[in-house]
Design a protein around this motif. Structure first.
Motif, short mmCIF file in Angstrom:
data_model
loop_
_atom_site.label_atom_id
_atom_site.label_comp_id
_atom_site.label_asym_id
_atom_site.label_seq_id
_atom_site.Cartn_x
_atom_site.Cartn_y
_atom_site.Cartn_z
N UNK A 61 0.92 -1.20 0.08
CA UNK A 61 0.02 0.08 0.06
C UNK A 61 1.08 1.12 -0.13
N UNK A 62 0.68 2.07 -1.01
CA UNK A 62 1.77 3.29 -1.17
C UNK A 62 0.81 4.42 -1.56
N UNK A 63 1.54 5.69 -1.35
CA UNK A 63 0.77 6.70 -1.37
C UNK A 63 1.38 7.76 -2.65
N UNK A 64 0.59 8.49 -3.35
CA UNK A 64 1.21 9.27 -4.23
C UNK A 64 0.66 10.69 -4.03
N UNK A 113 8.06 8.37 7.43
CA UNK A 113 8.88 7.31 7.38
C UNK A 113 8.38 6.17 7.47
N UNK A 114 6.74 6.01 7.35
CA UNK A 114 6.28 4.61 7.19
C UNK A 114 5.68 4.16 6.17
N UNK A 115 5.27 5.41 5.36
CA UNK A 115 4.59 5.08 4.09
C UNK A 115 5.78 5.34 3.00
N UNK A 116 5.55 4.60 1.75
CA UNK A 116 6.08 5.04 0.76
C UNK A 116 5.38 6.00 0.12
N UNK A 117 6.11 7.19 -0.24
CA UNK A 117 5.26 8.36 -0.71
C UNK A 117 5.82 8.62 -2.17
N UNK A 118 5.23 8.58 -3.29
CA UNK A 118 5.67 9.11 -4.72
C UNK A 118 5.09 10.38 -4.87
N UNK A 123 4.67 6.73 -9.43
CA UNK A 123 4.47 5.46 -8.58
C UNK A 123 4.22 4.27 -9.36
N UNK A 124 3.35 4.76 -10.46
CA UNK A 124 3.17 3.53 -11.51
C UNK A 124 4.47 2.91 -12.18
N UNK A 125 5.48 3.96 -12.40
CA UNK A 125 6.60 3.44 -13.09
C UNK A 125 7.75 3.01 -12.14
#
Lengths: 151, 115
Positions: B75-78, B95-100, B106-108
């Motif tokens: 589960x990631x955020x953009x 620091x917990x979420x992967x944020x694009x 994100x799709x790339x």
């Protein structure tokens, strides 16, 4: 509480989430006229959302209803906020952020609550709480001129 | 609750069309996210570019969504707007979420699996 000084803005609102939204809109309108530095009004909106929603959810909760009074005083380099309600008293440990976050925690152990006080304490100064008779009185400052007093 | 999604290969791109995710709508957001993430591919990306305001209740709902993700899924955020980014930074949730930077970026990239 500051007696003898008239607030720059005073609002009385019902203690429910939709009324909080409307009140925040009014406050944002008031702040626009003050022409604050970048990001300040966003911080104020966030702190007020946390404080007001805490009251609707905890002081009044699902069983009580009542009003919230918000007074904003314009000081030289800061805004002073007084928030009053007639709900339940705050638990003794409430105005402290009580969650400590380690950066690499496994997602399944993350808290889903407790962020509110963390945000309030990081964005305000001089946070104080008092119970006066049947009223809760919360007061705090938010710096608006960062060149005078960096936060 | 304006939450829509489309599936692109192994990714479900969820778009939050709500300008405010706050105490007034956090429960609806959480419920709708649960429906969307109940099934679906192995990767979820939540596009938050339309969200101007997020409070602690909204943040709690986003954390709840992340915790719902099963083993082997991500589960990631953009695209966090400035006010939303600030909430993530102040609570260390950045620091917990992967944020694009945005949904396209994100799709790339390849998904990273949760620890």
């Amino acid at each position: 509480m500051r007696s003898g000084t008239l607030p720059s803005l005073q609002l009385t609102l019902p203690g429910d989430a939709m009324s909080v939204r409307f009140a925040l809109k009014s406050v944002m309108g008031f702040l626009r006229d003050l022409t604050l530095p970048e990001g300040r009004s966003g911080a104020i909106e966030l702190v007020l959302a946390e404080v007001l929603n805490n009251i609707t959810e905890h002081a009044y909760g699902e069983t009580m209803c009542g009003v919230i009074e918000l007074r904003i005083f314009r000081m030289q380099n800061r805004l002073h906020f007084v928030v009053l309600d007639d709900g339940l008293p705050m638990p003794e440990d409430a105005p402290n952020p009580n969650i400590q976050l380690e950066p690499a925690r496994a997602p399944s152990t993350l808290p889903e609550g407790g962020f509110g006080w963390m945000l309030i304490s990081e964005l305000t100064n001089g946070l104080s709480y008092a119970r006066t008779g049947n009223r809760n009185v919360l007061e705090f400052d938010i710096t608006i001129d960062q060149t005078v007093q960096p936060h | 609750m304006n939450l829509t999604f489309q599936d692109l290969g192994n990714t479900r791109l969820i778009v939050a069309g709500e300008p405010r995710i706050d105490a007034a709508v956090a429960i609806q957001f959480k419920d709708r996210m649960r429906e969307i993430m109940d099934a679906g591919p192995e990767r979820f990306i939540l596009d938050m570019s339309a969200v101007d305001f997020l409070d602690s209740s909204g943040l709690g709902a986003v954390v709840a969504a992340m915790k719902q993700v099963g083993a082997g899924k991500t589960f990631e955020l953009a695209e966090l707007t400035p006010a939303v980014k600030k909430v993530f930074a102040l609570t260390r949730m950045d620091t917990v979420f992967r944020i694009h930077p945005n949904a396209q970026a994100a799709l790339e990239t390849e998904p990273t699996h949760a620890p």
